[in-house]
Design an enzyme around this catalytic site. Sequence first.
Site, PDB file in Angstrom:
ATOM      1  N   LYS A 155       1.004  -1.370  -0.138  1.00 51.30           N
ATOM      2  CA  LYS A 155       0.109  -0.115  -0.058  1.00 51.30           C
ATOM      3  C   LYS A 155       0.839   1.194  -0.062  1.00 51.30           C
ATOM      4  O   LYS A 155       0.648   2.124  -0.869  1.00 51.30           O
ATOM      5  CB  LYS A 155      -0.990  -0.064   1.375  1.00 51.30           C
ATOM      6  CG  LYS A 155      -2.101  -0.986   0.969  1.00 51.30           C
ATOM      7  CD  LYS A 155      -2.743  -1.394   2.417  1.00 51.30           C
ATOM      8  CE  LYS A 155      -3.615  -2.493   2.098  1.00 51.30           C
ATOM      9  NZ  LYS A 155      -4.559  -2.995   3.368  1.00 51.30           N
TER      10      LYS A 155
ATOM     11  N   GLN B 202      -4.412  -1.540   9.569  1.00 49.16           N
ATOM     12  CA  GLN B 202      -4.309  -2.845   8.903  1.00 49.16           C
ATOM     13  C   GLN B 202      -4.849  -3.808   9.794  1.00 49.16           C
ATOM     14  O   GLN B 202      -4.513  -3.936  11.160  1.00 49.16           O
ATOM     15  CB  GLN B 202      -2.951  -3.148   8.661  1.00 49.16           C
ATOM     16  CG  GLN B 202      -2.612  -4.430   7.798  1.00 49.16           C
ATOM     17  CD  GLN B 202      -3.447  -4.488   6.600  1.00 49.16           C
ATOM     18  OE1 GLN B 202      -3.443  -3.506   5.883  1.00 49.16           O
ATOM     19  NE2 GLN B 202      -3.782  -5.611   6.274  1.00 49.16           N
TER      20      GLN B 202
ATOM     21  N   ASP C  33     -10.919   2.898   4.064  1.00 51.26           N
ATOM     22  CA  ASP C  33     -11.072   1.273   4.201  1.00 51.26           C
ATOM     23  C   ASP C  33     -12.690   0.960   3.899  1.00 51.26           C
ATOM     24  O   ASP C  33     -13.079   0.018   3.599  1.00 51.26           O
ATOM     25  CB  ASP C  33     -10.743   0.834   5.352  1.00 51.26           C
ATOM     26  CG  ASP C  33      -9.608  -0.030   5.105  1.00 51.26           C
ATOM     27  OD1 ASP C  33      -9.430  -0.611   4.013  1.00 51.26           O
ATOM     28  OD2 ASP C  33      -9.083  -0.612   6.460  1.00 51.26           O
TER      29      ASP C  33
HETATM   30  N1  GUN Z   1      -6.693  -6.708   6.589  1.00 48.90           N
HETATM   31  C1  GUN Z   1      -7.174  -7.666   5.443  1.00 48.90           C
HETATM   32  N2  GUN Z   1      -7.847  -7.073   4.432  1.00 48.90           N
HETATM   33  C2  GUN Z   1      -7.762  -5.760   4.748  1.00 48.90           C
HETATM   34  C3  GUN Z   1      -8.318  -4.653   4.174  1.00 48.90           C
HETATM   35  O1  GUN Z   1      -9.161  -4.589   3.111  1.00 48.90           O
HETATM   36  N3  GUN Z   1      -8.212  -3.485   4.895  1.00 48.90           N
HETATM   37  C4  GUN Z   1      -7.362  -3.495   6.255  1.00 48.90           C
HETATM   38  N4  GUN Z   1      -7.194  -2.491   7.161  1.00 48.90           N
HETATM   39  N5  GUN Z   1      -6.867  -4.618   6.837  1.00 48.90           N
HETATM   40  C5  GUN Z   1      -7.145  -5.859   6.207  1.00 48.90           C
END
Ligand code: GUN
Length: 295
Positions: free
Chosen positions: A54, A98, A121
Amino acid sequence: MSAKIISGTEIAKQIREEIKAEVVELKEKHNLTPGLVTILVGENPASVSYVTAKQKTSHELGFYSIQDNQPADIQEGDLLKLIDKYNNDPQIHGILIQLPLPKHINETKVLYAISPDKDVDGFHPVSVGKMVIGEKCFLPCTPAGIVEMIVRAGIPTKGAETVIVGRSNIVGKPIANLMLQKRPGGDSTVTICHTATKDMAFHTKRADILVVAAGRPKVITADMVKDGVAVIDVGVNRIGQTPEGKAILCGDVDFDAIKEKASFITPVPGGVGPMTITMLMKNTLLAVKMSANLE
Ligand code: GUN
């Protein structure tokens, strides 16, 4: 029949070029730079690799981007204070925490603490509620990426039987909602299967579009799908390591066998994964535009 393999990598590349052009224009016309913070608690290897990807993408697109690493034993109160700091930072337009978080931290409380204006998100209940009623909002990244892939690959969705395997808040429930909406990439008849579903194959065999987010390697086999199905595989299962220590990945569907029956299929890796990150970038771009009343 051999399926058309939908390259998430290629589609994501196109969208990233579109975003890059918008970032340049925003800087030139409005002196604005999209700002994203990704917060990582602990050192879960999968989470480290997602967050690294990311960060890399956001830098490539010209974003102002911060990686904030916190120890696995951070207290919930301290994490909430950190979120508040970024909620009030005018250079930051998107906050991503995350998941999963360590057990001693209440995930819901943490996600609720993010300002809905910076919820890139799309996990805050305000965003979820707006999505369900079809208002413009931050869509959760993986489901939004799936819809984008379906539309750009030209898979017809209107009136299609869409079957989703998995009912998570991150994928199953939101993708069901999006595919139901009366708009491009939606308008389908949706069924959600989960661990209590009595006869999974009964449902999957009816699917024109099958979205699998079960989190278990190769749970969908070729005998469970009909000829011509379009398959979107959301699974990312680590099934081993190369001698160099790189993870070996496989999806939730038996790709090699199903590609002989399907009309479309997404690979793992190189399918949904790159789309998820790209949608996060798109949401951050939306966030900066909304902060300046440009949307
Ligand atoms: N963990 C697994 N998928 C995601 C996601 O799309 N966003 C976040 N913040 N954590 C994750």
